[in-house]
Design an enzyme around this catalytic site. Sequence first.
Site, PDB file in Angstrom:
ATOM      1  N   CYS A   1     -11.081 -59.513 -17.813  1.00 28.36           N
ATOM      2  CA  CYS A   1     -11.950 -59.025 -16.739  1.00 28.36           C
ATOM      3  C   CYS A   1     -11.634 -57.617 -16.235  1.00 28.36           C
ATOM      4  CB  CYS A   1     -11.910 -59.988 -15.561  1.00 28.36           C
ATOM      5  SG  CYS A   1     -12.788 -61.505 -15.921  1.00 28.36           S
TER       6      CYS A   1
HETATM    7  C1  UDX Z   1      -9.130 -61.861 -12.814  1.00 28.72           C
HETATM    8  C2  UDX Z   1      -9.538 -62.128 -11.353  1.00 28.72           C
HETATM    9  O1  UDX Z   1      -8.370 -62.413 -10.581  1.00 28.72           O
HETATM   10  C3  UDX Z   1     -10.530 -63.273 -11.282  1.00 28.72           C
HETATM   11  O2  UDX Z   1     -10.984 -63.440  -9.939  1.00 28.72           O
HETATM   12  C4  UDX Z   1     -11.729 -62.944 -12.188  1.00 28.72           C
HETATM   13  O3  UDX Z   1     -12.658 -63.999 -12.197  1.00 28.72           O
HETATM   14  C5  UDX Z   1     -11.260 -62.650 -13.604  1.00 28.72           C
HETATM   15  O4  UDX Z   1     -10.287 -61.602 -13.582  1.00 28.72           O
HETATM   16  P1  UDX Z   1      -7.498 -62.996 -14.577  1.00 28.72           P
HETATM   17  O5  UDX Z   1      -7.946 -61.920 -15.534  1.00 28.72           O
HETATM   18  O6  UDX Z   1      -7.438 -64.395 -15.070  1.00 28.72           O
HETATM   19  O7  UDX Z   1      -8.439 -63.008 -13.280  1.00 28.72           O
HETATM   20  O8  UDX Z   1      -6.014 -62.597 -14.101  1.00 28.72           O
HETATM   21  P2  UDX Z   1      -5.300 -62.081 -12.793  1.00 28.72           P
HETATM   22  O9  UDX Z   1      -4.362 -63.130 -12.334  1.00 28.72           O
HETATM   23  O10 UDX Z   1      -6.235 -61.560 -11.797  1.00 28.72           O
HETATM   24  O11 UDX Z   1      -4.444 -60.865 -13.402  1.00 28.72           O
HETATM   25  C6  UDX Z   1      -5.047 -59.756 -14.056  1.00 28.72           C
HETATM   26  C7  UDX Z   1      -4.003 -58.792 -14.553  1.00 28.72           C
HETATM   27  O12 UDX Z   1      -3.407 -58.091 -13.459  1.00 28.72           O
HETATM   28  C8  UDX Z   1      -2.847 -59.446 -15.319  1.00 28.72           C
HETATM   29  O13 UDX Z   1      -2.540 -58.658 -16.457  1.00 28.72           O
HETATM   30  C9  UDX Z   1      -1.704 -59.430 -14.326  1.00 28.72           C
HETATM   31  O14 UDX Z   1      -0.444 -59.372 -14.946  1.00 28.72           O
HETATM   32  C10 UDX Z   1      -1.997 -58.151 -13.552  1.00 28.72           C
HETATM   33  N1  UDX Z   1      -1.433 -58.160 -12.194  1.00 28.72           N
HETATM   34  C11 UDX Z   1      -1.944 -59.008 -11.251  1.00 28.72           C
HETATM   35  C12 UDX Z   1      -0.395 -57.305 -11.871  1.00 28.72           C
HETATM   36  O15 UDX Z   1       0.075 -56.523 -12.722  1.00 28.72           O
HETATM   37  N2  UDX Z   1       0.090 -57.313 -10.586  1.00 28.72           N
HETATM   38  C13 UDX Z   1      -0.393 -58.131  -9.625  1.00 28.72           C
HETATM   39  O16 UDX Z   1       0.093 -58.069  -8.483  1.00 28.72           O
HETATM   40  C14 UDX Z   1      -1.441 -59.017  -9.963  1.00 28.72           C
END
Ligand code: UDX
Length: 445
Positions: free
Chosen positions: A274
């Site tokens: 996403c």
């Molecule tokens: C995301 C959105 O959270 C969700 O609402 C939407 O529907 C789809 O996209 P997702 O892709 O499953 O969900 O993962 P998410 O937990 O949001 O993490 C996304 C990325 O950001 C990951 O690579 C994660 O490692 C990174 N991340 C997240 C960070 O580097 N730091 C953080 O504090 C949070």
Amino acid sequence: MEKPRISVIGMGFVGLVTATCLANKGYKVIATTLESELVEKVNKGIAPFYEKDLDELLKSVVSEGNLEASLDNKHAVLNSEISLVSVGTPMLEDRSIDLSYINICSLEIGEGLKEKQEYHLIVDRSTIIPGTTRNMIGKNIEKVSGKKMGKDFGLCMQPEFLREGSAIFDTLHPNRIVIGELDKKSGDVLENLWKEFYSGEDIPLLRMNIESAEMVKYANNCFLATKVGFAMDIARICELMPDMDVKDVMRGVGLDDRISPKFLNAGAGFGGSCFPKDVNAIINFARTRNFKPKILTSVLDVNDFQAKHMVDIAEELAGKLEGRRVTLLGLSFKPNTDDMREAPSIRIVSELLSRGIFDIIGYDPKAKETAKKVFRKRIKYAKSIEEALKDSECVILITEWDEFKTLTPGDFKKHMKIPNVVDGRRIYDYEKFHKEINFRSIGRI
Ligand code: UDX
């Protein structure tokens, strides 16, 4: 009141999890896909990808006869009252959005509606550029079916916010429901579905027009990606002087309730199906209308740069890594999934290869098979942490799987040739590791 029958078009994370959760609450659901292999698996009650608790739930709803997987969208539409569209909208080479699955499935929904007398509601759940629900889905259906939107069929857009790894929990406990509606009747039918599904729970529900709802999803993901990008920028500043620590800084910042502590973890970069796709798609959409979103463009730059930065840190710590073994711990884009779409590990491997570092071994508790499809023979794959550390001269920790959290400095010393460790997710106690091994982490020197 009798429950409406539901068709779910598209069996990715969003589609299959939604279909399974609806079926588990007694709705009759037909889920469709273009892949026959997937249909076979799901009809046997086997989850086609790893998602926490999905296997068990799927088995039970299939055996109860509440969920049927099919290749036939027309059949799905004819045997349901509401269709939820959750097909993939991947990123094209030029980083814009690929709407071809939306195009195809809406034409097929039209074929179904052509033969149907009763009112039918179509709800888009896929993330699509503002205007697409009305102008592509709605108009395609009108063209093929000869019916009128608003009169013969209803149209809504309801963005989906579930996260991989907690997709079932998120589906059962959303923190809000956003309904974008063509007209009141469409919105009422959808609101009734979710009111019944979530009866007894107090979930805020917003109603608005379709285009605003389409934009809610983009703005939401762009904001979260911006928070993570911001944390990475602050981490770089913290690395300019000893003793500043991004972890403490963000703890302090996150307690401001206008900000919240979530999504402030600076790490190896964001990935997944996403964030990168959606930020790119909306930048592209704005550019085609002569606006260049400056903040969002910088967020992508910060994220892309993080891979180079991780390898810079590794070489500052260990010296030139050409000809030496480098271990990558964690290959999936985040823990608890085998998904590697846009994973930081992909950018880090490219950076290592571009510096002539070819002796790379990766270990991931779940994503080994996915990784093999992505990297092929460009890296080696370890079966265990020990095997991954053996003969290695530098570890780069990319994904914060639980099993990495319990490793001690002693483990790295025992198994590695030289214990150089870069903590890309801040899972280790800086003071302790720094004293015992060669150690660097994001956001602290
Ligand atoms: C995301 C959105 O959270 C969700 O609402 C939407 O529907 C789809 O996209 P997702 O892709 O499953 O969900 O993962 P998410 O937990 O949001 O993490 C996304 C990325 O950001 C990951 O690579 C994660 O490692 C990174 N991340 C997240 C960070 O580097 N730091 C953080 O504090 C949070």
